[in-house]
Design a protein around this motif. Structure first.
Motif, PDB file in Angstrom:
ATOM      1  N   ALA A 166       0.982  -1.257   0.152  1.00 17.67           N
ATOM      2  CA  ALA A 166       0.173   0.125   0.093  1.00 17.67           C
ATOM      3  C   ALA A 166       0.706   1.515  -0.047  1.00 17.67           C
ATOM      4  N   LEU A 167       1.975   1.206   0.682  1.00 22.38           N
ATOM      5  CA  LEU A 167       2.570   2.048   0.446  1.00 22.38           C
ATOM      6  C   LEU A 167       3.665   2.562  -0.426  1.00 22.38           C
ATOM      7  N   ALA A 168       3.465   1.269  -1.578  1.00 20.47           N
ATOM      8  CA  ALA A 168       4.327   1.503  -2.729  1.00 20.47           C
ATOM      9  C   ALA A 168       3.427   1.866  -3.603  1.00 20.47           C
ATOM     10  N   VAL A 169       2.121   2.131  -3.282  1.00 23.37           N
ATOM     11  CA  VAL A 169       1.068   2.548  -4.373  1.00 23.37           C
ATOM     12  C   VAL A 169       1.009   4.103  -4.064  1.00 23.37           C
ATOM     13  N   ALA A 170       0.772   4.235  -2.954  1.00 21.52           N
ATOM     14  CA  ALA A 170       0.977   5.812  -2.681  1.00 21.52           C
ATOM     15  C   ALA A 170       1.838   6.594  -2.514  1.00 21.52           C
ATOM     16  N   VAL A 171       3.283   5.925  -2.877  1.00 17.85           N
ATOM     17  CA  VAL A 171       4.185   6.697  -3.835  1.00 17.85           C
ATOM     18  C   VAL A 171       4.596   6.773  -4.970  1.00 17.85           C
TER      19      VAL A 171
ATOM     20  N   ALA B  80       1.235   6.465  -6.565  1.00 11.07           N
ATOM     21  CA  ALA B  80       0.791   7.485  -7.115  1.00 11.07           C
ATOM     22  C   ALA B  80       0.990   8.964  -6.540  1.00 11.07           C
ATOM     23  N   GLY B  81       1.622   9.403  -5.459  1.00 12.20           N
ATOM     24  CA  GLY B  81       2.646  10.817  -5.182  1.00 12.20           C
ATOM     25  C   GLY B  81       3.250  11.398  -6.478  1.00 12.20           C
ATOM     26  N   VAL B  82       3.889   9.975  -7.124  1.00  8.20           N
ATOM     27  CA  VAL B  82       4.503  10.792  -8.353  1.00  8.20           C
ATOM     28  C   VAL B  82       3.942  11.020  -8.979  1.00  8.20           C
ATOM     29  N   ALA B  83       2.921  10.179  -9.648  1.00  8.40           N
ATOM     30  CA  ALA B  83       1.500  10.788 -10.888  1.00  8.40           C
ATOM     31  C   ALA B  83       1.583  11.645 -10.410  1.00  8.40           C
ATOM     32  N   ASP B  84       0.990  12.237  -9.182  1.00  6.02           N
ATOM     33  CA  ASP B  84      -0.484  13.547  -9.461  1.00  6.02           C
ATOM     34  C   ASP B  84       0.930  14.529  -9.740  1.00  6.02           C
ATOM     35  N   TRP B  85       1.757  14.442  -8.810  1.00 12.36           N
ATOM     36  CA  TRP B  85       2.810  15.410  -9.041  1.00 12.36           C
ATOM     37  C   TRP B  85       3.328  15.763 -10.613  1.00 12.36           C
ATOM     38  N   ARG B  86       3.306  14.658 -11.623  1.00 12.21           N
ATOM     39  CA  ARG B  86       4.084  14.583 -12.813  1.00 12.21           C
ATOM     40  C   ARG B  86       2.635  14.651 -13.965  1.00 12.21           C
ATOM     41  N   ARG B  87       1.551  14.401 -13.173  1.00  9.66           N
ATOM     42  CA  ARG B  87      -0.051  15.439 -13.682  1.00  9.66           C
ATOM     43  C   ARG B  87       0.037  16.816 -13.268  1.00  9.66           C
ATOM     44  N   SER B  88       0.123  17.661 -11.833  1.00 12.50           N
ATOM     45  CA  SER B  88       0.053  18.690 -11.876  1.00 12.50           C
ATOM     46  C   SER B  88       1.403  19.678 -12.750  1.00 12.50           C
TER      47      SER B  88
ATOM     48  N   THR C  44      -7.115  10.908  -4.441  1.00 13.27           N
ATOM     49  CA  THR C  44      -8.004   9.813  -3.817  1.00 13.27           C
ATOM     50  C   THR C  44      -7.149   8.236  -3.924  1.00 13.27           C
ATOM     51  N   VAL C  45      -6.665   8.210  -5.209  1.00 15.26           N
ATOM     52  CA  VAL C  45      -5.544   7.045  -4.515  1.00 15.26           C
ATOM     53  C   VAL C  45      -4.493   6.787  -4.191  1.00 15.26           C
ATOM     54  N   GLN C  46      -4.263   8.168  -4.023  1.00 13.62           N
ATOM     55  CA  GLN C  46      -2.592   7.549  -2.489  1.00 13.62           C
ATOM     56  C   GLN C  46      -3.581   8.131  -1.274  1.00 13.62           C
TER      57      GLN C  46
ATOM     58  N   GLY D  58      -5.711   2.177   3.567  1.00  9.23           N
ATOM     59  CA  GLY D  58      -5.288   0.884   3.468  1.00  9.23           C
ATOM     60  C   GLY D  58      -4.216   1.002   4.355  1.00  9.23           C
ATOM     61  N   ALA D  59      -2.647   1.362   4.403  1.00  7.89           N
ATOM     62  CA  ALA D  59      -1.591   1.133   5.128  1.00  7.89           C
ATOM     63  C   ALA D  59      -1.640   0.570   6.436  1.00  7.89           C
ATOM     64  N   ALA D  60      -2.347   2.263   7.171  1.00  9.80           N
ATOM     65  CA  ALA D  60      -2.900   2.725   8.253  1.00  9.80           C
ATOM     66  C   ALA D  60      -3.104   1.208   8.546  1.00  9.80           C
ATOM     67  N   LEU D  61      -4.119   0.650   8.177  1.00  8.60           N
ATOM     68  CA  LEU D  61      -5.258  -0.108   8.641  1.00  8.60           C
ATOM     69  C   LEU D  61      -4.889  -1.651   8.740  1.00  8.60           C
TER      70      LEU D  61
END
Length: 57
Positions: free
Chosen positions: A9-14, A16-24, A39-41, A47-50
């Protein structure tokens, strides 16, 4: 098992953060993206916290 889920889940969050940065910072602002990466991030971070909570019980 829960710790592996947390790592995934942390890998997906990272990613998604990179993808959002590129998109912006894209050149063509009229291009529409397929995903709302924030939202994905946030979902992946939740999910990681849970997974961490479940692993400790």
């Amino acid at each position: 098992m829960w710790w592996a889920g947390m790592a995934g889940a942390l890998a997906v969050a990272v990613l998604a953060g990179v993808a959002d940065w590129r998109r912006s910072r894209r050149d063509d602002l009229d291009r529409v993206g397929w995903f709302d990466w924030r939202t994905v991030q946030m979902t992946a971070l939740l999910g990681a916290a849970l997974c961490v909570i479940a692993a400790q019980h």
